[in-house]
Scaffold this motif. Sequence first.
Motif, PDB file in Angstrom:
ATOM      1  N   TYR A 152       0.902  -1.073   0.059  1.00 21.28           N
ATOM      2  CA  TYR A 152      -0.097  -0.067   0.036  1.00 21.28           C
ATOM      3  C   TYR A 152       0.849   1.254  -0.008  1.00 21.28           C
ATOM      4  CZ  TYR A 152      -4.254   2.600   1.054  1.00 21.28           C
ATOM      5  OH  TYR A 152      -5.240   3.448   0.865  1.00 21.28           O
ATOM      6  N   TYR A 153       0.614   2.266  -0.438  1.00 20.79           N
ATOM      7  CA  TYR A 153       1.290   3.522  -0.829  1.00 20.79           C
ATOM      8  C   TYR A 153       2.356   3.442  -1.854  1.00 20.79           C
ATOM      9  CZ  TYR A 153      -1.066   5.389   3.137  1.00 20.79           C
ATOM     10  OH  TYR A 153      -2.112   6.013   4.056  1.00 20.79           O
ATOM     11  N   ALA A 154       2.405   2.282  -2.382  1.00 20.91           N
ATOM     12  CA  ALA A 154       3.544   1.878  -3.334  1.00 20.91           C
ATOM     13  C   ALA A 154       3.969   3.117  -4.280  1.00 20.91           C
ATOM     14  CB  ALA A 154       3.508   0.814  -4.257  1.00 20.91           C
ATOM     15  N   MET A 185       9.493  -7.301  -3.473  1.00 24.09           N
ATOM     16  CA  MET A 185       8.986  -7.726  -2.248  1.00 24.09           C
ATOM     17  C   MET A 185       7.464  -8.030  -2.378  1.00 24.09           C
ATOM     18  SD  MET A 185      10.449  -5.222   0.764  1.00 24.09           S
ATOM     19  CE  MET A 185      11.931  -4.072   0.320  1.00 24.09           C
ATOM     20  N   TYR A 186       7.175  -8.959  -3.713  1.00 28.47           N
ATOM     21  CA  TYR A 186       6.062  -9.419  -4.094  1.00 28.47           C
ATOM     22  C   TYR A 186       5.590 -10.639  -3.066  1.00 28.47           C
ATOM     23  CZ  TYR A 186       2.299 -11.219  -7.085  1.00 28.47           C
ATOM     24  OH  TYR A 186       1.327 -11.708  -7.493  1.00 28.47           O
ATOM     25  N   LYS A 188       2.708 -13.459  -3.245  1.00 23.31           N
ATOM     26  CA  LYS A 188       1.332 -13.601  -4.322  1.00 23.31           C
ATOM     27  C   LYS A 188       0.359 -14.156  -3.553  1.00 23.31           C
ATOM     28  CE  LYS A 188       2.364 -18.535  -5.318  1.00 23.31           C
ATOM     29  NZ  LYS A 188       3.605 -19.211  -5.395  1.00 23.31           N
ATOM     30  N   ARG A 189       0.403 -14.329  -2.316  1.00 17.49           N
ATOM     31  CA  ARG A 189      -0.806 -14.707  -1.623  1.00 17.49           C
ATOM     32  C   ARG A 189      -1.448 -13.620  -0.881  1.00 17.49           C
ATOM     33  NH1 ARG A 189       3.006 -17.813   2.716  1.00 17.49           N
ATOM     34  NH2 ARG A 189       3.919 -15.856   2.160  1.00 17.49           N
ATOM     35  N   ASN A 190      -0.846 -12.500  -1.386  1.00 18.18           N
ATOM     36  CA  ASN A 190      -1.389 -11.083  -0.656  1.00 18.18           C
ATOM     37  C   ASN A 190      -2.228 -10.465  -1.997  1.00 18.18           C
ATOM     38  OD1 ASN A 190      -1.630  -8.587   0.002  1.00 18.18           O
ATOM     39  ND2 ASN A 190       0.051  -8.490   1.167  1.00 18.18           N
ATOM     40  N   ARG A 191      -3.610 -10.311  -1.641  1.00 14.77           N
ATOM     41  CA  ARG A 191      -4.314  -9.701  -2.438  1.00 14.77           C
ATOM     42  C   ARG A 191      -3.933  -8.219  -2.966  1.00 14.77           C
ATOM     43  NH1 ARG A 191      -9.876  -8.303  -2.477  1.00 14.77           N
ATOM     44  NH2 ARG A 191      -9.642  -8.054  -0.091  1.00 14.77           N
ATOM     45  N   VAL A 196      -1.281  -3.976  -6.299  1.00 17.33           N
ATOM     46  CA  VAL A 196      -0.263  -2.979  -6.494  1.00 17.33           C
ATOM     47  C   VAL A 196       0.250  -3.226  -7.719  1.00 17.33           C
ATOM     48  CG1 VAL A 196       1.884  -2.228  -5.912  1.00 17.33           C
ATOM     49  CG2 VAL A 196       0.081  -2.258  -4.191  1.00 17.33           C
ATOM     50  N   VAL A 197       0.829  -4.621  -8.105  1.00 12.10           N
ATOM     51  CA  VAL A 197       1.211  -4.886  -9.491  1.00 12.10           C
ATOM     52  C   VAL A 197       0.516  -4.290 -10.585  1.00 12.10           C
ATOM     53  CG1 VAL A 197       1.823  -6.834 -11.073  1.00 12.10           C
ATOM     54  CG2 VAL A 197       2.395  -6.966  -8.631  1.00 12.10           C
TER      55      VAL A 197
END
Length: 253
Positions: A152-154, A185-186, A188-191, A196-197
């Motif tokens: 978040y805030y990327a 710092m991706y 993939k389990r994180n929605r 952000v991607v």
Amino acid sequence: MARIINICNEKGGVGKTTTTVNLASYLAAIGKYVLVVDLDPQANATAGLGIKVEEEHLNVYHSLIGEESPGSYLRKTSLFGFDLLPAAASLAGATVELVSLDSREFRLKKTLNSIRTHYDYILIDSPPSLGLLTINGLVAAEEIIIPVQCEYYALEGLGNLLKTIDLVRESLNPQLKVAGVLLTMYDKRNRLARAVVREVQKNFPGKVFEAIIPRSISLAEAPSFGKTILQFDPDSKAGRAYRQLAEEVIKST
Ligand code: ATP
Ligand code: MG
């Protein structure tokens, strides 16, 4: 003649140093001659490569302030074809000293020009701020890689960075271009990370590297052993991602 690439984002802790060091290691493994310039007084790249530089040892500070030949500042890393222009804490003082020097924005460029023919790639690890050190790094480079953390805030603060890049281009370095945005710092389990991607890809169409760096404990641990991921855990997903990034960078000219 080396391609000079600055790894830059004024935001702290987004993976600038990790990317600089590990991208460099894979470029070297592919057979390229690489120099990493540690332009950060925190000296994380230097320490993470297992190189000890005391305050008084010659480092990038002396090359910015002094007139000695840059060859004397260079250090070999434990990887073939991979050299380092190290930093030490004394570099923090350079920001103040540079202000009163002639062509203060061009000091690093001058240093690198004199050694540029020895390398295929020069990667500059920038500090998390937009001071004179960072400006020296942006003036010396032709290309920028912007690491963006998948959080978040990327995108926060990126507007500032892009404005600075525009200003540098207009006044100091017309050649400067963004080579690409690198997602780091991706998880993939994180929605949210997946969102952000998509968001970053939408904001930088065609400019986002296909290689996405996963969140990885090995990546975080390797520097404490003075190693790159190539030496510490080459078969990890993170190792493969940095190899893919190196291949993409070589292909993009
Ligand atoms: P600074 O702005 O302070 O210079 P930085 O942008 O250079 O920070 P790094 O030092 O590369 O960022 O990374 C910040 C922290 O996150 C470090 O502890 C690093 O080991 C860790 N880290 C970087 N990339 C990853 C990753 N893909 N997975 C897990 N940890 C990571
Ligand atoms: Mg750093």
